[in-house]
Scaffold this active site. Structure first.
Site, PDB file in Angstrom:
ATOM      1  N   HIS A 277      16.864  -0.935  34.768  1.00  0.00           N
ATOM      2  CA  HIS A 277      16.404  -2.297  35.013  1.00  0.00           C
ATOM      3  C   HIS A 277      15.570  -2.769  33.829  1.00  0.00           C
ATOM      4  O   HIS A 277      14.729  -2.011  33.327  1.00  0.00           O
ATOM      5  CB  HIS A 277      15.528  -2.357  36.268  1.00  0.00           C
ATOM      6  CG  HIS A 277      16.188  -1.814  37.495  1.00  0.00           C
ATOM      7  ND1 HIS A 277      16.151  -0.465  37.828  1.00  0.00           N
ATOM      8  CD2 HIS A 277      16.894  -2.422  38.476  1.00  0.00           C
ATOM      9  CE1 HIS A 277      16.811  -0.288  38.963  1.00  0.00           C
ATOM     10  NE2 HIS A 277      17.269  -1.453  39.380  1.00  0.00           N
TER      11      HIS A 277
ATOM     12  N   TRP B  69      29.251   1.857  41.678  1.00  0.00           N
ATOM     13  CA  TRP B  69      29.283   0.813  40.646  1.00  0.00           C
ATOM     14  C   TRP B  69      30.210   1.213  39.501  1.00  0.00           C
ATOM     15  O   TRP B  69      30.946   0.388  38.971  1.00  0.00           O
ATOM     16  CB  TRP B  69      27.876   0.504  40.144  1.00  0.00           C
ATOM     17  CG  TRP B  69      27.118   1.673  39.594  1.00  0.00           C
ATOM     18  CD1 TRP B  69      27.107   2.141  38.311  1.00  0.00           C
ATOM     19  CD2 TRP B  69      26.263   2.554  40.337  1.00  0.00           C
ATOM     20  NE1 TRP B  69      26.298   3.246  38.198  1.00  0.00           N
ATOM     21  CE2 TRP B  69      25.769   3.520  39.428  1.00  0.00           C
ATOM     22  CE3 TRP B  69      25.856   2.602  41.673  1.00  0.00           C
ATOM     23  CZ2 TRP B  69      24.903   4.531  39.823  1.00  0.00           C
ATOM     24  CZ3 TRP B  69      24.997   3.620  42.063  1.00  0.00           C
ATOM     25  CH2 TRP B  69      24.526   4.570  41.140  1.00  0.00           C
TER      26      TRP B  69
ATOM     27  N   HIS C  45      14.677  -1.374  47.038  1.00  0.00           N
ATOM     28  CA  HIS C  45      15.827  -0.553  47.380  1.00  0.00           C
ATOM     29  C   HIS C  45      15.673  -0.072  48.815  1.00  0.00           C
ATOM     30  O   HIS C  45      15.047   0.949  49.082  1.00  0.00           O
ATOM     31  CB  HIS C  45      15.973   0.625  46.407  1.00  0.00           C
ATOM     32  CG  HIS C  45      16.305   0.195  45.009  1.00  0.00           C
ATOM     33  ND1 HIS C  45      15.345  -0.068  44.073  1.00  0.00           N
ATOM     34  CD2 HIS C  45      17.496  -0.052  44.421  1.00  0.00           C
ATOM     35  CE1 HIS C  45      15.944  -0.442  42.942  1.00  0.00           C
ATOM     36  NE2 HIS C  45      17.242  -0.440  43.130  1.00  0.00           N
TER      37      HIS C  45
ATOM     38  N   HIS D 288      19.080  -8.223  42.212  1.00  0.00           N
ATOM     39  CA  HIS D 288      18.145  -8.095  41.103  1.00  0.00           C
ATOM     40  C   HIS D 288      18.894  -7.672  39.841  1.00  0.00           C
ATOM     41  O   HIS D 288      20.040  -7.225  39.886  1.00  0.00           O
ATOM     42  CB  HIS D 288      17.004  -7.113  41.431  1.00  0.00           C
ATOM     43  CG  HIS D 288      17.459  -5.733  41.793  1.00  0.00           C
ATOM     44  ND1 HIS D 288      17.935  -5.400  43.047  1.00  0.00           N
ATOM     45  CD2 HIS D 288      17.515  -4.585  41.076  1.00  0.00           C
ATOM     46  CE1 HIS D 288      18.243  -4.123  43.093  1.00  0.00           C
ATOM     47  NE2 HIS D 288      18.010  -3.599  41.888  1.00  0.00           N
TER      48      HIS D 288
ATOM     49  N   GLU E 265      22.184  -0.889  47.239  1.00  0.00           N
ATOM     50  CA  GLU E 265      22.022  -1.345  45.859  1.00  0.00           C
ATOM     51  C   GLU E 265      22.701  -2.698  45.761  1.00  0.00           C
ATOM     52  O   GLU E 265      23.829  -2.872  46.236  1.00  0.00           O
ATOM     53  CB  GLU E 265      22.672  -0.366  44.874  1.00  0.00           C
ATOM     54  CG  GLU E 265      21.771   0.743  44.415  1.00  0.00           C
ATOM     55  CD  GLU E 265      20.740   0.323  43.380  1.00  0.00           C
ATOM     56  OE1 GLU E 265      20.413  -0.883  43.312  1.00  0.00           O
ATOM     57  OE2 GLU E 265      20.238   1.193  42.654  1.00  0.00           O
TER      58      GLU E 265
ATOM     59  N   GLU F 219      15.940   8.420  28.998  1.00  0.00           N
ATOM     60  CA  GLU F 219      16.734   9.266  29.884  1.00  0.00           C
ATOM     61  C   GLU F 219      17.541  10.324  29.139  1.00  0.00           C
ATOM     62  O   GLU F 219      17.758  11.422  29.656  1.00  0.00           O
ATOM     63  CB  GLU F 219      17.693   8.413  30.723  1.00  0.00           C
ATOM     64  CG  GLU F 219      16.990   7.511  31.718  1.00  0.00           C
ATOM     65  CD  GLU F 219      17.938   6.891  32.729  1.00  0.00           C
ATOM     66  OE1 GLU F 219      19.058   7.405  32.890  1.00  0.00           O
ATOM     67  OE2 GLU F 219      17.556   5.892  33.359  1.00  0.00           O
TER      68      GLU F 219
ATOM     69  N   GLU G 299      23.020  -5.487  42.722  1.00  0.00           N
ATOM     70  CA  GLU G 299      22.601  -5.749  41.350  1.00  0.00           C
ATOM     71  C   GLU G 299      23.540  -6.676  40.598  1.00  0.00           C
ATOM     72  O   GLU G 299      24.765  -6.585  40.728  1.00  0.00           O
ATOM     73  CB  GLU G 299      22.495  -4.417  40.580  1.00  0.00           C
ATOM     74  CG  GLU G 299      21.417  -3.507  41.132  1.00  0.00           C
ATOM     75  CD  GLU G 299      21.242  -2.237  40.332  1.00  0.00           C
ATOM     76  OE1 GLU G 299      20.147  -1.646  40.401  1.00  0.00           O
ATOM     77  OE2 GLU G 299      22.193  -1.823  39.633  1.00  0.00           O
TER      78      GLU G 299
ATOM     79  N   CYS H  47      21.969   3.900  33.552  1.00  0.00           N
ATOM     80  CA  CYS H  47      21.737   2.628  34.243  1.00  0.00           C
ATOM     81  C   CYS H  47      20.230   2.388  34.292  1.00  0.00           C
ATOM     82  O   CYS H  47      19.444   3.325  34.162  1.00  0.00           O
ATOM     83  CB  CYS H  47      22.277   2.668  35.666  1.00  0.00           C
ATOM     84  SG  CYS H  47      24.034   3.054  35.779  1.00  0.00           S
TER      85      CYS H  47
ATOM     86  N   TYR I  91      27.530  -6.062  41.830  1.00  0.00           N
ATOM     87  CA  TYR I  91      28.048  -5.224  42.914  1.00  0.00           C
ATOM     88  C   TYR I  91      27.000  -5.061  44.002  1.00  0.00           C
ATOM     89  O   TYR I  91      25.803  -5.262  43.786  1.00  0.00           O
ATOM     90  CB  TYR I  91      28.484  -3.847  42.387  1.00  0.00           C
ATOM     91  CG  TYR I  91      27.321  -2.920  42.125  1.00  0.00           C
ATOM     92  CD1 TYR I  91      26.909  -1.991  43.070  1.00  0.00           C
ATOM     93  CD2 TYR I  91      26.609  -2.997  40.931  1.00  0.00           C
ATOM     94  CE1 TYR I  91      25.831  -1.158  42.845  1.00  0.00           C
ATOM     95  CE2 TYR I  91      25.531  -2.172  40.690  1.00  0.00           C
ATOM     96  CZ  TYR I  91      25.155  -1.253  41.641  1.00  0.00           C
ATOM     97  OH  TYR I  91      24.075  -0.448  41.416  1.00  0.00           O
TER      98      TYR I  91
END
Length: 198
Positions: free
Chosen positions: A70, A162, A26, A33, A115, A88, A117, A68, A105
């Site tokens: 990964h 996003w 980032h 990614h 960003e 979270e 992704e 959000c 995006y």
């Protein structure tokens, strides 16, 4: 043995082409990614919005969709959604419904951090209350879906870049999120299924 979180790097069509430490990807030259976005709904059809913790590297303090994250290398994306919602937001869920299998995006912060992704989008429904992790979430609130979509698409509701791109695509699926038809998992990019190219 490293405990640093790794992200899955992908090519333009969604094949996994390697991994890299999350902390290294980032910046001003962020490689494409794999990630995900999720929208959590309660039994009344309200969406859970979260405000990103102020110490986050990307978009600190910004309101966004529910969660959000990964996937870990080799981790199916729906498993990553379940794992991150537990971490979270303290939510225990059985599954996540795929809605936008190929959403991608690229967004640039005022300080130049990017960003970039490949970010499939999921719907989740819950019955239990959220218990946010302050390391990830600064605030949260529930909002009726129509009020939320109207606010985002009119520009009156400040939201992450996003999320601003995802909401019109989700709105095209129908006015009631509970009636959306999930997309087939086969439409996911190969990397999101835990497969590598080759």
């Amino acid at each position: 043995m490293t405990t640093e979180e790794q992200v899955v790097l992908v090519d333009a069509v969604g094949n996994a082409i390697g991994t890299a430490p999350k902390t290294s990807v980032h910046g001003q030259e962020t490689p494409l990614h794999l990630a995900f976005s999720s929208y959590v709904f309660d039994q009344e059809g309200r969406v859970l919005l979260t405000r990103r913790a102020t110490h986050k590297l990307t978009w600190p303090g910004v309101w966004t969709n529910s969660c959000c994250g990964h996937p870990m290398p080799g981790e199916p994306l729906d498993h990553a959604v379940i794992r991150r919602l537990s971490y979270e937001l303290g939510l225990s869920i059985d599954g996540a419904d795929l809605m936008l299998p190929r959403f991608t995006y690229r967004a640039v912060m005022p300080n130049g951090i990017v960003e970039h992704e490949l970010c499939p989008v999921y719907r989740v429904t819950v019955r239990a209350p959220a218990v946010p992790n302050p390391d990830e979430v600064g605030e949260f609130r529930w909002m009726p879906w129509k009020e939320f979509t109207d606010g985002v698409m009119s520009g009156l509701l400040a939201i992450s870049p996003w999320c601003r791109e995802q909401v019109p695509l989700l709105d095209e699926l129908g006015s009631d999120p509970m009636d959306w038809s999930p997309a087939p998992a086969a439409e996911l990019p190969p990397a999101a299924l835990g497969r590598s190219r080759g």
